[in-house]
Design a protein around this motif. Structure first.
Motif, short mmCIF file in Angstrom:
data_model
loop_
_atom_site.label_atom_id
_atom_site.label_comp_id
_atom_site.label_asym_id
_atom_site.label_seq_id
_atom_site.Cartn_x
_atom_site.Cartn_y
_atom_site.Cartn_z
N TYR A 68 -43.78 35.85 -41.05
CA TYR A 68 -42.87 35.13 -40.16
C TYR A 68 -41.81 36.13 -39.72
O TYR A 68 -41.27 36.88 -40.51
CB TYR A 68 -42.26 33.89 -40.83
CG TYR A 68 -41.65 34.12 -42.17
CD1 TYR A 68 -40.30 34.43 -42.30
CD2 TYR A 68 -42.42 34.04 -43.32
CE1 TYR A 68 -39.74 34.65 -43.53
CE2 TYR A 68 -41.85 34.26 -44.56
CZ TYR A 68 -40.52 34.56 -44.67
OH TYR A 68 -39.97 34.78 -45.90
N ARG A 75 -34.88 29.82 -33.66
CA ARG A 75 -36.35 29.87 -33.76
C ARG A 75 -36.80 30.81 -34.87
O ARG A 75 -36.04 31.63 -35.37
CB ARG A 75 -36.98 30.31 -32.46
CG ARG A 75 -36.78 31.79 -32.19
CD ARG A 75 -37.39 32.23 -30.90
NE ARG A 75 -37.24 33.68 -30.77
CZ ARG A 75 -38.24 34.51 -30.61
NH1 ARG A 75 -39.46 34.07 -30.53
NH2 ARG A 75 -38.01 35.80 -30.51
N VAL A 77 -40.84 32.82 -35.57
CA VAL A 77 -42.22 32.98 -35.11
C VAL A 77 -43.10 33.16 -36.35
O VAL A 77 -42.86 34.04 -37.18
CB VAL A 77 -42.37 34.20 -34.17
CG1 VAL A 77 -43.82 34.38 -33.76
CG2 VAL A 77 -41.47 34.02 -32.94
N ARG A 123 -50.34 32.74 -33.55
CA ARG A 123 -48.90 32.96 -33.59
C ARG A 123 -48.25 31.76 -32.93
O ARG A 123 -48.64 31.36 -31.83
CB ARG A 123 -48.54 34.24 -32.86
CG ARG A 123 -47.04 34.44 -32.70
CD ARG A 123 -46.74 35.75 -32.08
NE ARG A 123 -46.86 36.73 -33.18
CZ ARG A 123 -46.59 38.01 -33.05
NH1 ARG A 123 -46.23 38.50 -31.89
NH2 ARG A 123 -46.68 38.81 -34.07
N GLU A 125 -44.33 29.79 -32.24
CA GLU A 125 -42.88 29.75 -32.36
C GLU A 125 -42.46 28.36 -32.82
O GLU A 125 -42.93 27.35 -32.29
CB GLU A 125 -42.24 30.05 -31.00
CG GLU A 125 -40.74 30.04 -31.03
CD GLU A 125 -40.14 30.35 -29.67
OE1 GLU A 125 -39.20 29.64 -29.28
OE2 GLU A 125 -40.62 31.29 -29.02
#
Length: 144
Positions: A68, A75, A77, A123, A125
């Motif tokens: 991560y 946020r 990701v 991936r 977000e």
């Protein structure tokens, strides 16, 4: 003449002849019948367990967090890998937690494997309402 305690052996009741009907002989059991009933019961329980596991168990949908990154105040990701049936899809629930363990954001992501593939790397977000400390994948289930 009636019998007294001196003439009756202890533990063996004496009943007047012909008064209470025929008595059963002790020791007449059916162990084969009992074993058969237990075997049938175990088979039925095994079939029920197998049916419920097929219906509700999802052993083929496993997810693991690779990393991560991109942590900001709004946020995180999450890079993750999902194992699905060959060519299948999964919907995964990702969440972000703050340093004290509170959930600060979550999102669902759907991933699809290429035909013949069982592993998907993705991936995603995760938007947050406070600064996250960690991003994780809670669970994955069949997409749909």
């Amino acid at each position: 003449m009636s019998e007294t305690h001196a003439t009756v052996t202890p533990g063996a009741p004496v009943f007047p002849p012909g008064r209470y009907g025929r008595r059963r002989q002790p020791g007449r059991r059916r162990p084969l019948l009992l074993a058969l009933v237990v075997a049938v019961l175990l088979a039925v329980l095994g079939l029920v367990a197998a049916k419920l596991y097929q219906q509700y168990g999802d052993p083929e949908y496993r997810a693991e967090v690779i990393t991560y990154t991109g942590i900001t105040d709004t946020r995180v990701v999450v890079d993750f890998r999902v194992t699905v049936p060959p060519g299948g899809s999964a919907t995964c629930l990702l969440r972000a937690r703050s340093h004290d363990g509170a959930e600060v954001g979550h999102v669902e992501a759907t991933v699809t494997a290429r035909p013949g593939q069982r592993h998907v790397t993705a991936r995603q977000e995760v938007p947050t309402n406070a600064r996250p400390f960690i991003g994780e994948v809670l669970r994955c289930r069949p997409a749909g």
